[in-house]
Enzyme design. Structure first.
Site, short mmCIF file in Angstrom:
data_model
loop_
_atom_site.label_atom_id
_atom_site.label_comp_id
_atom_site.label_asym_id
_atom_site.label_seq_id
_atom_site.Cartn_x
_atom_site.Cartn_y
_atom_site.Cartn_z
N HIS A 55 12.81 -2.47 1.82
CA HIS A 55 12.19 -1.21 2.22
C HIS A 55 13.08 -0.08 1.72
CE1 HIS A 55 9.21 -3.10 4.75
NE2 HIS A 55 10.17 -3.88 5.21
N LEU A 56 12.45 0.94 1.18
CA LEU A 56 13.23 2.10 0.72
C LEU A 56 13.92 2.79 1.89
CD1 LEU A 56 10.18 2.88 -1.29
CD2 LEU A 56 12.33 3.20 -2.47
N ARG B 153 4.83 11.16 -2.22
CA ARG B 153 4.63 10.76 -0.83
C ARG B 153 5.92 10.96 -0.02
NH1 ARG B 153 4.67 4.53 1.18
NH2 ARG B 153 4.11 4.97 3.31
N TYR C 156 11.18 8.95 1.18
CA TYR C 156 11.16 7.92 0.13
C TYR C 156 11.79 8.34 -1.19
CZ TYR C 156 7.92 5.76 3.42
OH TYR C 156 7.37 5.21 4.55
N ALA D 89 3.28 -0.73 4.71
CA ALA D 89 2.83 -0.80 6.11
C ALA D 89 2.33 -2.20 6.48
CB ALA D 89 1.74 0.23 6.35
N GLU E 165 13.01 -9.30 1.27
CA GLU E 165 12.21 -8.15 1.70
C GLU E 165 13.00 -6.86 1.43
OE1 GLU E 165 11.45 -8.14 5.90
OE2 GLU E 165 9.93 -6.56 5.74
N PRO F 277 0.79 -1.22 0.00
CA PRO F 277 0.00 0.00 0.00
C PRO F 277 0.83 1.28 0.00
CG PRO F 277 -0.04 -1.06 2.15
CD PRO F 277 0.58 -2.03 1.21
N ASN F 278 0.31 2.24 -0.72
CA ASN F 278 0.86 3.60 -0.80
C ASN F 278 2.16 3.71 -1.60
OD1 ASN F 278 -1.21 4.91 0.79
ND2 ASN F 278 -0.35 3.81 2.53
N ASN G 237 8.20 -5.48 -1.11
CA ASN G 237 8.12 -4.33 -0.21
C ASN G 237 6.65 -4.28 0.21
OD1 ASN G 237 7.95 -1.95 1.16
ND2 ASN G 237 9.03 -0.72 -0.39
C1 DQA Z 1 8.29 1.17 3.54
C2 DQA Z 1 8.42 1.32 5.07
C3 DQA Z 1 7.08 1.10 5.75
O1 DQA Z 1 7.23 1.30 7.15
C4 DQA Z 1 6.05 2.07 5.24
O2 DQA Z 1 4.79 1.81 5.83
C5 DQA Z 1 5.96 2.07 3.75
C6 DQA Z 1 7.20 2.07 2.98
C7 DQA Z 1 9.61 1.51 2.83
O3 DQA Z 1 9.75 1.12 1.68
O4 DQA Z 1 10.46 2.18 3.41
O5 DQA Z 1 4.89 2.15 3.17
O6 DQA Z 1 7.97 -0.18 3.25
#
Ligand code: DQA
Length: 151
Positions: free
Chosen positions: A104-105, A22, A27, A81, A102, A14-15, A78
């Site tokens: 995460h940015l 964002r 990010y 949340a 896994e 999501p997002n 990724n």
């Molecule tokens: C994220 C880190 C998560 O905590 C956050 O909710 C995201 C982006 C990252 O790529 O840093 O949506 O996954």
């Protein structure tokens, strides 16, 4: 011997479709389409193909993970949340018998406490976080190496 060509699924939660607008201080300014393009190009150099997807819906992500069985050699995820909340994503990933990485940015460990735990980490081969969009490229490299080692 020529390296085997692998299909890799890159899943985004999501997002992440809002990257670029964002919280760019967290990010970066690159949007998800640009990251998808870079991943596709880099995967090609590694002799792999990628299917790059995003969903804002937990159940849809679960279905995509289930459908990865037999269709892909590895999954890079990724979970956004949902990484911090979703037992369903962990359960779905557990069903797979292919490597999971896994990504995460952001460096989630430098951020709020609720981002320090991920349900995905427990079922991932490894975790890459804090390197922005380059994390996806690092994950592709790691996946290629894992798949070569397993061959
Ligand atoms: C994220 C880190 C998560 O905590 C956050 O909710 C995201 C982006 C990252 O790529 O840093 O949506 O996954």
């Amino acid at each position: 011997m020529a390296k085997q060509r692998h299909n890799i699924l890159i899943l985004n939660g999501p997002n992440l479709n809002m990257l670029g607008v964002r919280e760019p201080d967290v990010y970066g300014f690159k949007n998800l389409s640009a990251i998808a393009l870079e991943c596709g190009e880099y995967a090609g150099e590694l002799g792999c193909a990628v299917d790059f997807r995003q969903s804002n819906h937990e159940g849809e992500l679960v279905t995509m993970i289930q459908e990865a069985r037999g269709a892909f050699s590895g999954v890079i995820i990724n979970g956004g949340a949902y990484s911090h909340t979703s037992i369903a994503l962990q359960d779905a990933l557990k069903i797979l018998d292919i490597p999971v990485i896994e990504v995460h940015l952001s460096n989630t460990f430098k951020r709020e406490d609720f981002r320090h735990h991920s349900y995905i980490s427990a079922v991932a081969q490894g975790v890459i976080c804090g390197f922005g969009a380059h994390g996806y490229i690092l994950a592709l490299d790691a996946m290629r190496a894992l798949l070569d080692d397993a061959a």
